[in-house]
Scaffold this motif. Structure first.
Motif, PDB file in Angstrom:
ATOM      1  N   LEU A 110      14.561   1.802  -7.350  1.00  7.69           N
ATOM      2  CA  LEU A 110      15.330   2.556  -8.347  1.00  7.69           C
ATOM      3  C   LEU A 110      14.434   3.011  -9.498  1.00  7.69           C
ATOM      4  N   MET A 111      13.488   2.164  -9.882  1.00 11.54           N
ATOM      5  CA  MET A 111      12.605   2.499 -10.996  1.00 11.54           C
ATOM      6  C   MET A 111      11.693   3.670 -10.658  1.00 11.54           C
ATOM      7  N   VAL A 112      11.142   3.643  -9.461  1.00 12.07           N
ATOM      8  CA  VAL A 112      10.134   4.632  -9.100  1.00 12.07           C
ATOM      9  C   VAL A 112      10.755   5.853  -8.421  1.00 12.07           C
ATOM     10  N   GLY A 113      11.904   5.639  -7.774  1.00 15.95           N
ATOM     11  CA  GLY A 113      12.539   6.763  -7.107  1.00 15.95           C
ATOM     12  C   GLY A 113      12.092   6.929  -5.670  1.00 15.95           C
ATOM     13  N   ARG A 114      11.347   5.966  -5.192  1.00 13.41           N
ATOM     14  CA  ARG A 114      10.936   5.993  -3.787  1.00 13.41           C
ATOM     15  C   ARG A 114      10.619   4.546  -3.411  1.00 13.41           C
ATOM     16  N   PRO A 115      10.550   4.244  -2.108  1.00 11.16           N
ATOM     17  CA  PRO A 115      10.221   2.876  -1.711  1.00 11.16           C
ATOM     18  C   PRO A 115       8.833   2.494  -2.203  1.00 11.16           C
ATOM     19  N   VAL A 116       8.672   1.275  -2.700  1.00 13.58           N
ATOM     20  CA  VAL A 116       7.405   0.837  -3.262  1.00 13.58           C
ATOM     21  C   VAL A 116       6.956  -0.435  -2.547  1.00 13.58           C
ATOM     22  N   LEU A 117       5.668  -0.507  -2.299  1.00 12.60           N
ATOM     23  CA  LEU A 117       5.121  -1.744  -1.740  1.00 12.60           C
ATOM     24  C   LEU A 117       4.793  -2.659  -2.909  1.00 12.60           C
ATOM     25  N   LEU A 118       5.561  -3.725  -3.076  1.00 12.03           N
ATOM     26  CA  LEU A 118       5.291  -4.607  -4.205  1.00 12.03           C
ATOM     27  C   LEU A 118       4.136  -5.528  -3.900  1.00 12.03           C
ATOM     28  N   LYS A 119       3.996  -5.863  -2.627  1.00 14.59           N
ATOM     29  CA  LYS A 119       2.915  -6.767  -2.260  1.00 14.59           C
ATOM     30  C   LYS A 119       1.722  -5.936  -1.815  1.00 14.59           C
ATOM     31  N   VAL A 120       0.551  -6.336  -2.266  1.00 16.10           N
ATOM     32  CA  VAL A 120      -0.638  -5.626  -1.835  1.00 16.10           C
ATOM     33  C   VAL A 120      -0.958  -6.065  -0.416  1.00 16.10           C
ATOM     34  N   GLU A 121      -1.091  -5.104   0.465  1.00  9.65           N
ATOM     35  CA  GLU A 121      -1.420  -5.471   1.840  1.00  9.65           C
ATOM     36  C   GLU A 121      -2.911  -5.427   2.038  1.00  9.65           C
ATOM     37  N   LYS A 122      -3.450  -6.544   2.418  1.00  9.95           N
ATOM     38  CA  LYS A 122      -4.895  -6.523   2.678  1.00  9.95           C
ATOM     39  C   LYS A 122      -5.244  -7.563   3.724  1.00  9.95           C
ATOM     40  N   ASP A 123      -6.292  -7.233   4.457  1.00 11.71           N
ATOM     41  CA  ASP A 123      -6.781  -8.180   5.464  1.00 11.71           C
ATOM     42  C   ASP A 123      -7.730  -9.151   4.797  1.00 11.71           C
ATOM     43  N   LYS A 124      -8.156 -10.101   5.584  1.00  7.00           N
ATOM     44  CA  LYS A 124      -9.133 -11.056   5.079  1.00  7.00           C
ATOM     45  C   LYS A 124     -10.421 -10.308   4.763  1.00  7.00           C
ATOM     46  N   SER A 125     -11.110 -10.754   3.720  1.00  6.41           N
ATOM     47  CA  SER A 125     -12.300 -10.012   3.321  1.00  6.41           C
ATOM     48  C   SER A 125     -13.453 -10.258   4.279  1.00  6.41           C
ATOM     49  N   LYS A 126     -14.246  -9.219   4.444  1.00  6.57           N
ATOM     50  CA  LYS A 126     -15.470  -9.369   5.254  1.00  6.57           C
ATOM     51  C   LYS A 126     -16.625  -9.427   4.276  1.00  6.57           C
ATOM     52  N   THR A 127     -16.887 -10.622   3.786  1.00  9.78           N
ATOM     53  CA  THR A 127     -17.864 -10.775   2.730  1.00  9.78           C
ATOM     54  C   THR A 127     -19.286 -10.608   3.251  1.00  9.78           C
ATOM     55  N   GLY A 128     -20.063  -9.825   2.524  1.00 11.59           N
ATOM     56  CA  GLY A 128     -21.454  -9.590   2.924  1.00 11.59           C
ATOM     57  C   GLY A 128     -22.429 -10.264   1.975  1.00 11.59           C
ATOM     58  N   HIS A 129     -23.485  -9.562   1.659  1.00 12.27           N
ATOM     59  CA  HIS A 129     -24.535 -10.126   0.817  1.00 12.27           C
ATOM     60  C   HIS A 129     -24.127 -10.075  -0.664  1.00 12.27           C
ATOM     61  N   PRO A 130     -24.712 -10.955  -1.469  1.00  8.31           N
ATOM     62  CA  PRO A 130     -24.373 -10.945  -2.898  1.00  8.31           C
ATOM     63  C   PRO A 130     -24.830  -9.648  -3.554  1.00  8.31           C
ATOM     64  N   VAL A 131     -23.978  -9.069  -4.391  1.00  3.82           N
ATOM     65  CA  VAL A 131     -24.316  -7.831  -5.098  1.00  3.82           C
ATOM     66  C   VAL A 131     -24.588  -8.123  -6.566  1.00  3.82           C
ATOM     67  N   LEU A 132     -23.700  -8.907  -7.158  1.00  3.52           N
ATOM     68  CA  LEU A 132     -23.878  -9.261  -8.571  1.00  3.52           C
ATOM     69  C   LEU A 132     -24.089 -10.760  -8.677  1.00  3.52           C
ATOM     70  N   SER A 133     -25.155 -11.168  -9.333  1.00  7.13           N
ATOM     71  CA  SER A 133     -25.249 -12.595  -9.654  1.00  7.13           C
ATOM     72  C   SER A 133     -25.573 -12.776 -11.121  1.00  7.13           C
ATOM     73  N   VAL A 134     -24.717 -13.566 -11.753  1.00  9.57           N
ATOM     74  CA  VAL A 134     -24.861 -13.866 -13.166  1.00  9.57           C
ATOM     75  C   VAL A 134     -25.283 -15.318 -13.257  1.00  9.57           C
ATOM     76  N   ASN A 135     -26.369 -15.581 -14.001  1.00  5.47           N
ATOM     77  CA  ASN A 135     -26.875 -16.949 -14.077  1.00  5.47           C
ATOM     78  C   ASN A 135     -26.990 -17.437 -15.513  1.00  5.47           C
ATOM     79  N   ASP A 136     -26.271 -18.522 -15.796  1.00  6.04           N
ATOM     80  CA  ASP A 136     -26.366 -19.198 -17.095  1.00  6.04           C
ATOM     81  C   ASP A 136     -26.273 -18.232 -18.274  1.00  6.04           C
ATOM     82  N   LEU A 137     -25.338 -17.346 -18.204  1.00  6.71           N
ATOM     83  CA  LEU A 137     -25.207 -16.339 -19.246  1.00  6.71           C
ATOM     84  C   LEU A 137     -24.552 -16.944 -20.488  1.00  6.71           C
TER      85      LEU A 137
END
Lengths: 361, 510
Positions: free
Chosen positions: B235-262
């Motif tokens: 009713l709020m949006v005026g069309r059907p809304v997906l309230l839950k985010v649909e996502k598969d399990k993550s396919k984690t690869g190599h580290p991109v960001l590493s923060v150390n003792d900041l």
């Protein structure tokens, strides 16, 4: 809900309409003051307009007064675009014009096609240095440019006054010796006899070129984009990796260089020497010019024409009313312009709104 | 049961829009009534008409079945209406007691009768379980307490109808639960409550009736017991809304960001970040949960080069960001959706097209050595406006003229067009409505699926829980806990966020 915008609501229309309305209103208020000193406002205004716009001599005088207002108005406007309030155009133009004269008096024998650019450059360098200093201080220490530009005005005025009366002057005068003849910018009356006697010269085309340069720089170049971002939202500039410090320094330096071009009009185009007190506070009037011109380079031309007319017109009506009255008129124009933006726009939009509602009902 | 509030055919126009279009709203005496709708649906305007801040162009208002005219908040207060604004209207340097009586002082010949006032307020607070330290300054207490002060202020002015505008926006889960307890208590004692919100779980948890607004009109009136979040959202949006985010399990690869003792100590010498270490890999979303002001802002600014940390290292794609400038960091593979879009993310007085190149204006597509390439800028804008459905679809419209959700879309479009390895998304859906939020969430998940590393900072726990693959909790400048999946209860997170659990210890990273 999407509705056709009334043409009066268009921002471009309003940018023109609002200042014009302000000028018309301030002339009306000025009329009251003229009446108070016992003169007929219509007569005074008739003389004012006919003597400035009615013949070539008047127009020549007007354009001569306009030229330095364009240079300094641009100077203030480009700094405004970067979010800086340059009150130092007066100091910048003094140093610039003095340097033009100084270089000119030591470079005899240089051909005109070198001498003219050289002297123009000298003015820009002088004004540029005087703009760079407060820009650098602002960028590196956060020291407010308003205070520093005011202070540097004092320094500049004192310096050139000392030089023009003691060190580099023609004995018993307050001006320098003349510049090399090859550095002269021709007057209009050398070609068009109608302008006979009026000091207008070709430096006004340098002023117009400067307007085009400023417009192109701000609107079309990479640095101009950065300058606008810095002026509108320095936090967003930082976020986008744009150096705020660099752009503050650069805009103040360019602003100073523009003000420094005033010497082309007076030193190269009119007297051919630097004289103490030549500028008649052009650099301060420039703030009003930039405001009235909405910081737009072409708006600056129109505003400079108006103030140029008032300045010369003041001399014309001097026999009818005291010259203070012209100062009053100028001040009223400025006050109306500054306060008009909000008031007029609001009134205009309210008027349109009520009219629309009454049509709808 | 009689009605406490009846708004009958209220219409309120502003210059260009109709904020309320023939709105009818009836609130039963002694009930909790939720008023929901997307940003700009007109719910706040409607309540401000009721509170006397705006005059309706047409329509009638009845309070306790009597027709009334409300010209100012003064009138509405006399009618027993109290409003708790989203941004509190308190004087920080005054005490809680002084704030409560401000404007309604119990005084004789200009002298305050403080002892009588104090006992009266204490009595009121007691009867509604609204305990507040009366003699503390407002600036020294947390937002949860400040909100209670606002409620107490209204009750002290004898309000029996309370309007609360997005009351949980600034609260932790625990504080929200406490607030709901207070609201139930108020209801028990006969007060009528109107709750403006867009959080559907709150509507379900506490209200009896719900009115949904869309585009200035009432889109539906429902009994909470007979509806569900899905129906309300639609009713709020005026069309059907997906309230839950649909996502598969993550396919984690190599580290991109590493923060150390900041670590970061601010100019006043206060330690804001304390030995923060974290790692984000490609293909995963690491969510940082925490109450605002626990160092999230500084963490993001340190990573994005806007702030120089006191110690510690930040590596992006194996490059040490230590001495790089902001633009160099962008070039080494960063995209940054800043927490404050108006302050940092946009130049609102520039057109959309020029905002879409901010930070990329030196690229070959947009400028040559000196000049901007207008056609390149224009094309980029057209492309991104279409891809991200920015409205109005006009490259020359000023960013100022866009709604919050569309402004956010401009930023997201720009940042994702950088083709970065890492996306730092700070409060990406703050102030964005359900439709926009759904879009932004889907976009972030699809970027993750394309192998981007995403660092998500959000004060909205639902968002953290539904998007993150791992969750780190920040409290007092430290990462106090890292959950290796998103299967954790909100209340559990809340305990770490408030320092009740895991206090003082820096969590070891898996």
């Amino acid at each position: 809900m999407a509705r056709q915008r009334h043409w009066l609501e268009h921002p471009v229309t309003q940018n023109f309409l609002v200042p014009i309305l302000a000028v018309v209103l301030s002339f009306s208020v000025g009329a009251i003051f003229i009446a108070i000193v016992g003169q007929n406002p219509i007569e005074v205004y008739y003389v004012l307009f006919s003597q400035t716009l009615g013949n070539e001599y008047g127009i020549g005088q007007l354009l001569f007064k306009t030229t330095p207002l364009i240079f300094t108005g641009l100077s203030v406007a480009i700094c405004f675009k970067a979010g800086l309030f340059n009150i130092g155009a007066e100091g910048q133009l003094q140093i610039g014009a003095f340097l033009t004269a100084l270089v000119g008096m030591y470079t005899f024998g240089v051909p005109a096609y070198l001498e003219v650019p050289l002297l123009i450059l000298a003015g820009m360098v002088g004004g540029g240095i005087w703009g760079f200093i407060p820009g650098y201080l602002k960028a590196k220490t956060g020291a407010h440019e308003v205070i520093n530009t005011i202070m540097l005005n004092f320094v500049a005025l004192a310096l050139v006054s000392y030089f023009a009366t003691n060190l580099f002057n023609v004995p018993a005068t307050v001006h320098t010796p003349p510049i090399a003849p090859s550095g002269k910018i021709p007057r209009f009356d050398a070609f068009l006899s109608g302008f006979e006697g009026s000091p207008v010269n070709f430096s006004i085309f340098i002023a117009i070129a400067a307007c085009i340069f400023v417009w192109y720089y701000v609107q079309r170049t990479k640095l101009g984009y950065e300058l606008r971002v810095v002026g509108l939202n320095s936090k967003a500039a930082e976020y986008g990796g744009i150096s705020v410090a660099k752009n503050l320094i650069l805009s103040m330096t360019i602003g100073g260089a523009l003000a420094g071009l005033v010497g082309t009009n007076y030193v190269m185009g009119y007297k051919y020497y630097f004289e103490e007190g030549f500028s008649a506070e052009t650099g301060f009037m420039a703030i009003a010019v930039a405001l009235l011109g909405n910081n737009n380079p072409f708006g600056v031309i129109l505003a400079a024409l108006l103030f140029g007319m008032l300045e010369y017109g003041g001399l014309v009506i001097n026999t009818m009313v005291p010259k203070e009255l012209v100062n009053i008129l100028q001040a009223i124009v400025i006050i109306f312009v500054i306060s008009s933006n909000k008031i007029f726009r609001k009134t205009l939009n309210n008027f349109l709104k009520t009219r629309r509602l009454s049509i709808e009902q | 049961m009689p009605y406490a509030i009846q708004l009958i055919n209220i219409t309120k126009r502003f210059a260009r829009t109709v904020a309320n279009d023939n709105v009818r709203l009836a609130v039963l005496d002694g009930s909790i009534h939720a008023l929901v709708g997307e940003n700009g649906a007109g719910k706040t305007t409607l309540m401000e008409v009721l509170y006397g801040l705006y005059q309706p162009d047409s329509g009638k208002i009845k309070i306790h079945e009597n027709e009334v005219t409300i010209r100012s908040p003064h009138d509405s207060i006399k009618l027993g209406i109290g409003m708790v604004h989203q941004h509190f209207m308190l004087v920080p340097t005054l005490t809680i007691l002084e704030n409560i009586i401000l404007g309604a002082e119990d005084a004789k010949h200009g002298f305050l009768n403080l002892s009588r006032t104090t006992s009266r307020i204490a009595e009121l607070a007691d009867s509604f379980s609204l305990s507040v330290p009366l003699n503390e300054r407002v600036q020294d207490v947390g937002v949860g307490i400040q909100q209670r002060v606002e409620i107490l202020k209204a009750i002290y002015r004898r309000a029996d109808i309370l309007i609360l505008d997005e009351p949980t926006a600034v609260l932790t889960p625990q504080e929200s639960t406490q607030l709901f307890g207070i609201l139930s208590e108020l209801k028990q004692q006969g007060k009528t409550i109107v709750l403006i919100t867009h959080k559907l779980n709150e509507v379900m948890a506490i209200s009896e009736h719900v009115s949904v607004m869309r585009k200035g009109k009432i889109a539906g009136e429902l009994d909470t017991a007979e509806t569900n979040p899905q129906e309300i959202a639609q009713l709020m949006v005026g069309r059907p809304v997906l309230l839950k985010v649909e996502k598969d399990k993550s396919k984690t690869g190599h580290p991109v960001l590493s923060v150390n003792d900041l670590s970061y100590v601010d100019r006043r010498g206060i330690a804001i970040l304390k030995d923060v270490s974290l790692e984000v890999s490609s293909g995963e979303i690491l969510g940082i949960a925490g109450i605002e002001g626990n160092g999230q802002t500084q963490l993001v600014e340190a990573i994005t080069g806007l702030l120089k940390p006191t110690s510690g290292t930040i590596m992006l794609n194996g490059i040490n960001l230590g001495d790089l400038s902001v633009s160099q960091i962008f070039e080494s593979g960063l995209a940054h959706i800043p927490e404050d879009r108006i302050k940092r993310g946009l130049v609102v007085d520039l057109p959309i097209k020029e905002n879409l190149i901010l930070g990329m204006h030196t690229r070959n597509e947009f400028s040559s050595r000196l000049s901007m390439k207008l056609s390149g800028i224009e094309q980029n804008a057209k492309l991104l406006i279409e891809k991200y459905d920015v409205r109005p679809p006009n490259p020359d419209a000023l960013a100022r003229e866009l709604s919050g959700g569309n402004q956010q879309k401009v930023i997201i479009a720009r940042e994702l067009s950088r083709n970065s390895k890492l996306i730092v998304a700070s409060q990406p859906t703050r102030g964005v409505d359900i439709g926009g939020t759904e879009f932004i969430h889907r976009t972030l998940v699809s970027e993750r699926d394309n192998g981007k590393a995403i660092l998500l900072i959000s004060a909205d726990l639902t968002e953290i829980l539904s998007l993150s693959d791992r969750i780190a909790v920040i409290y007092d400048g430290r990462i106090v806990k890292v959950f290796s999946d998103n299967k954790v209860e909100e209340s559990e997170l809340g305990l770490y966020m408030t320092g009740t659990k895991g206090n003082g210890k820096t969590a070891a990273l898996a």
